[in-house]
Design an enzyme around this catalytic site. Structure first.
Site, PDB file in Angstrom:
ATOM      1  N   ARG A   1      17.931  31.134   8.296  1.00  0.00           N
ATOM      2  CA  ARG A   1      19.070  31.164   7.350  1.00  0.00           C
ATOM      3  C   ARG A   1      20.256  31.989   7.847  1.00  0.00           C
ATOM      4  O   ARG A   1      21.301  32.044   7.206  1.00  0.00           O
ATOM      5  CB  ARG A   1      18.594  31.672   5.986  1.00  0.00           C
TER       6      ARG A   1
ATOM      7  N   LEU B   1       6.838  43.939  12.554  1.00  0.00           N
ATOM      8  CA  LEU B   1       6.835  42.470  12.629  1.00  0.00           C
ATOM      9  C   LEU B   1       8.268  41.961  12.797  1.00  0.00           C
ATOM     10  O   LEU B   1       9.120  42.228  11.960  1.00  0.00           O
ATOM     11  CB  LEU B   1       6.215  41.871  11.368  1.00  0.00           C
TER      12      LEU B   1
ATOM     13  N   GLY C   1       9.802  36.414  13.251  1.00  0.00           N
ATOM     14  CA  GLY C   1      10.345  35.334  12.415  1.00  0.00           C
ATOM     15  C   GLY C   1      11.624  34.729  12.987  1.00  0.00           C
ATOM     16  O   GLY C   1      12.356  35.375  13.747  1.00  0.00           O
TER      17      GLY C   1
ATOM     18  N   ARG D   1      69.251  56.302  40.341  1.00  0.00           N
ATOM     19  CA  ARG D   1      69.987  55.458  39.405  1.00  0.00           C
ATOM     20  C   ARG D   1      71.196  54.917  40.132  1.00  0.00           C
ATOM     21  O   ARG D   1      71.839  55.651  40.879  1.00  0.00           O
ATOM     22  CB  ARG D   1      70.488  56.376  38.293  1.00  0.00           C
TER      23      ARG D   1
ATOM     24  N   LYS E   1      17.250  37.160  14.674  1.00  0.00           N
ATOM     25  CA  LYS E   1      17.654  37.872  13.456  1.00  0.00           C
ATOM     26  C   LYS E   1      17.677  39.393  13.617  1.00  0.00           C
ATOM     27  O   LYS E   1      18.631  40.063  13.215  1.00  0.00           O
ATOM     28  CB  LYS E   1      16.744  37.486  12.291  1.00  0.00           C
TER      29      LYS E   1
HETATM   30  C1  UD1 Z   1       5.986  38.595   2.984  1.00  0.00           C
HETATM   31  C2  UD1 Z   1       4.733  38.933   2.188  1.00  0.00           C
HETATM   32  C3  UD1 Z   1       5.084  39.033   0.715  1.00  0.00           C
HETATM   33  C4  UD1 Z   1       6.170  40.073   0.511  1.00  0.00           C
HETATM   34  C5  UD1 Z   1       7.370  39.757   1.376  1.00  0.00           C
HETATM   35  C6  UD1 Z   1       8.334  40.922   1.323  1.00  0.00           C
HETATM   36  C7  UD1 Z   1       2.840  37.917   3.360  1.00  0.00           C
HETATM   37  C8  UD1 Z   1       1.901  36.772   3.374  1.00  0.00           C
HETATM   38  N1  UD1 Z   1       3.764  37.882   2.388  1.00  0.00           N
HETATM   39  O1  UD1 Z   1       6.398  37.304   2.555  1.00  0.00           O
HETATM   40  O2  UD1 Z   1       3.936  39.394  -0.034  1.00  0.00           O
HETATM   41  O3  UD1 Z   1       6.549  40.132  -0.848  1.00  0.00           O
HETATM   42  O4  UD1 Z   1       6.986  39.582   2.755  1.00  0.00           O
HETATM   43  O5  UD1 Z   1       9.533  40.586   1.965  1.00  0.00           O
HETATM   44  O6  UD1 Z   1       2.715  38.799   4.151  1.00  0.00           O
HETATM   45  N2  UD1 Z   1       6.714  37.522  10.638  1.00  0.00           N
HETATM   46  C9  UD1 Z   1       6.191  37.488  11.914  1.00  0.00           C
HETATM   47  N3  UD1 Z   1       5.385  36.451  12.256  1.00  0.00           N
HETATM   48  C10 UD1 Z   1       5.046  35.447  11.401  1.00  0.00           C
HETATM   49  C11 UD1 Z   1       5.590  35.505  10.093  1.00  0.00           C
HETATM   50  C12 UD1 Z   1       6.406  36.542   9.736  1.00  0.00           C
HETATM   51  O7  UD1 Z   1       6.467  38.364  12.743  1.00  0.00           O
HETATM   52  O8  UD1 Z   1       4.296  34.559  11.811  1.00  0.00           O
HETATM   53  C13 UD1 Z   1       7.590  38.632  10.270  1.00  0.00           C
HETATM   54  C14 UD1 Z   1       8.990  38.180   9.914  1.00  0.00           C
HETATM   55  O9  UD1 Z   1       9.834  38.210  11.047  1.00  0.00           O
HETATM   56  C15 UD1 Z   1       9.399  39.196   8.863  1.00  0.00           C
HETATM   57  C16 UD1 Z   1       8.089  39.592   8.201  1.00  0.00           C
HETATM   58  O10 UD1 Z   1       7.070  39.233   9.105  1.00  0.00           O
HETATM   59  O11 UD1 Z   1       9.940  40.366   9.461  1.00  0.00           O
HETATM   60  C17 UD1 Z   1       7.889  38.900   6.867  1.00  0.00           C
HETATM   61  O12 UD1 Z   1       7.897  37.526   7.062  1.00  0.00           O
HETATM   62  P1  UD1 Z   1       8.428  36.524   5.956  1.00  0.00           P
HETATM   63  O13 UD1 Z   1       8.271  35.132   6.459  1.00  0.00           O
HETATM   64  O14 UD1 Z   1       9.757  36.939   5.478  1.00  0.00           O
HETATM   65  O15 UD1 Z   1       7.350  36.763   4.799  1.00  0.00           O
HETATM   66  P2  UD1 Z   1       7.491  36.372   3.293  1.00  0.00           P
HETATM   67  O16 UD1 Z   1       7.018  34.968   3.139  1.00  0.00           O
HETATM   68  O17 UD1 Z   1       8.810  36.700   2.777  1.00  0.00           O
END
Ligand code: UD1
Ligand code: MG
Length: 457
Positions: free
Chosen positions: A17, A10, A13, A441, A24
């Site tokens: 930040r 995944l 995101g 030279r 990222k």
């Molecule tokens: C997620 C978990 C949480 C866990 C945490 C660990 C869920 C609902 N929650 O939360 O239980 O403790 O990670 O760090 O899964 N991403 C996508 N598409 C999206 C959303 C996110 O690709 O639509 C990717 C982000 O780029 C990232 C990862 O998924 O690499 C996690 O996303 P993030 O938004 O950080 O999830 P958390 O809310 O932190």
């Protein structure tokens, strides 16, 4: 029998930040993008496929990777981790399993992943968990009070006070049987505090359908750390470097200070190698037995043979350095340079695309470019090979046993034949005959009675 494995990473995101225009997962840790670390980790498991879910800056992310075995999936808009995996669903096998990794969690060890894979039997859901002193922000692992079995994951924003006190957290890394994922993913809903499709909701679905939910824990706490800000990225860089340094020390490399050594690639060392503080190693660097690299050197894609000493503040890139050489201090050795054994390159000497045979010395303030230098040549201070005519580069050949006097310009193309001595301060534009003194030279004169100008008041 080992079941088939798909990996989904995944990486969609936004990474707000980071306050950066760069997506990222392209931010660099130890010399390569965060996502490259995760892809390398996935590749070690030899999966059937690796699917990367991208969104923000997706095109830029794709362009940064030349691997042809990756399946790129677009997620637009980003509606949560469950929605992200749903986009990859068409690429998942019907049977076998899928491992979910995060593109911004780069330090997970292959051992921890393997223990997760081993913990989850073929029909079970497996979650990599960790127990943290401060679990704030993470999804909490909810276990049955009596059986201790996992019954759900609740996100920080959805957790009640009692759940917020749980210290066992979801790292986000999961493994699930494909047959179940195909059923569960389309059924996820977004009725939660963040109005997102949570991947973590599949845990409840598993429990409802009596699918076993198992967990494994990461060997070290730092493995599960993610990058959301530059502060966290800098923190992970230090952890990576400290781990790398410890491995070097354990293998017998003498690092004067393991907190001040940076490896942004791969560093391979022979026996009794010594590395002083603030050295940076990039790309692939190999140091032979008894090599010593003094403080503040930068080496990129370099091979150094045994017993060579590199003195402080030297910068060496894409070069091969022989045995028993002495380089620096303040030497710059540029790409396509090859030094044989017992070569000395001294302070403020720049060498580019040149081959220098054994026993030759260029000890002070010189530029040697596009040159072939024989054995036992001595190049005096301030010698310049004038290799560029404004349009083309030309070669300088200096044969064995030549002595070039200080402050000489060698206007290429030119050949200095073996045994030649060049008088100091010469500009050499024509090939020299063997074993003779050549110099260009103007004659020294003295004007008697000459007076230096002075100001009259
Ligand atoms: C997620 C978990 C949480 C866990 C945490 C660990 C869920 C609902 N929650 O939360 O239980 O403790 O990670 O760090 O899964 N991403 C996508 N598409 C999206 C959303 C996110 O690709 O639509 C990717 C982000 O780029 C990232 C990862 O998924 O690499 C996690 O996303 P993030 O938004 O950080 O999830 P958390 O809310 O932190
Ligand atoms: Mg997160």
């Amino acid at each position: 029998m080992k079941s088939k494995l798909n990996v989904v990473i995944l990486a969609a995101g936004a990474g707000k930040r980071m306050h950066s225009s760069l997506p990222k997962v392209l931010h660099v840790l130890a010399g390569k993008p965060l996502l490259a670390h995760v892809i390398a980790l996935a590749e070690r498991l030899s999966p059937e496929s690796i699917c990367v879910v991208v969104g923000h800056g997706g095109e830029q992310v794709k362009e940064a990777f030349s691997e042809t075995n990756l399946i790129w999936v677009e997620q637009k808009p980003q509606l949560g981790t469950g929605h992200a995996v749903l986009q990859a669903r068409p690429y998942l096998n019907q049977d076998g399993k899928t491992l979910i990794l995060y593109g911004d969690v780069p330090l997970v060890s292959p051992e921890s992943l393997q223990s997760l894979i081993n913990a989850a039997s073929d029909d079970a859901l497996g979650i990599l968990t960790a127990t943290l002193d401060d679990p704030f922000g993470y999804g909490r692992i909810v276990r049955d009070e009596k059986t201790n079995a996992i019954c759900g994951i609740v996100e920080q924003k959805d957790a009640d006070t009692q759940q917020q006190a749980i210290q066992e957290i979801n790292t986000g890394i999961m493994i699930a049987p494909n047959a179940f994922l195909h059923k569960w993913l389309p059924k996820l809903e977004s009725n939660n505090a963040q109005q997102e499709y949570y991947l973590t909701d599949i845990v409840k679905m598993a429990v409802d359908q009596n699918v076993p939910v198992t967990s494994a824990s990461a060997t070290d706490q730092w493995e599960i750390l993610g990058v959301n800000s530059r502060t966290q990225l800098a923190g992970l860089e230090r952890i990576f470097q400290r781990n790398y340094a410890e491995k070097l020390l354990e293998n017998g490399v003498m690092l004067i200070d393991p907190n001040r050594t940076d490896v942004r690639g791969e560093l391979t060392c022979g026996q009794d190698v010594e590395i002083d503080v603030n050295c940076v190693f990039e790309g692939t660097v190999t140091l032979g037995n008894n090599v010593k690299v003094n403080a503040n050197c930068i080496l990129k894609n370099v091979t150094v043979l045994e017993k060579t000493i590199i003195h402080p503040f030297s910068h060496i890139e894409n070069a091969k350095i022989g045995a028993n050489c002495r380089i620096g201090p303040y030497a710059r050795i540029r790409p396509e340079t090859q030094l044989s054994d017992h070569v000395h390159i001294g302070n403020f000497v720049e060498v580019k695309k040149s081959r220098i045979a054994s026993g030759s010395k260029i000890n002070h303030l010189s530029y040697i470019g596009d040159s072939l230098i024989g054995q036992k040549v001595n190049i005096g201070a301030g010698t310049i090979t004038c290799n560029y005519d404004g349009a083309f580069k030309h070669q300088t050949i200096i044969e064995d046993n030549v002595f070039v006097g200080s402050d000489t310009q060698l206007v290429a193309p030119v050949k200095v034949s073996q045994g030649t001595t060049i008088g100091a301060g010469s500009t050499i534009t024509k090939d020299t005959p063997e074993n003779e003194l050549t110099l260009s030279r103007s004659k020294q004169i003295s004007i008697s009675g000459w007076k230096r100008p002075s100001k009259t008041t």
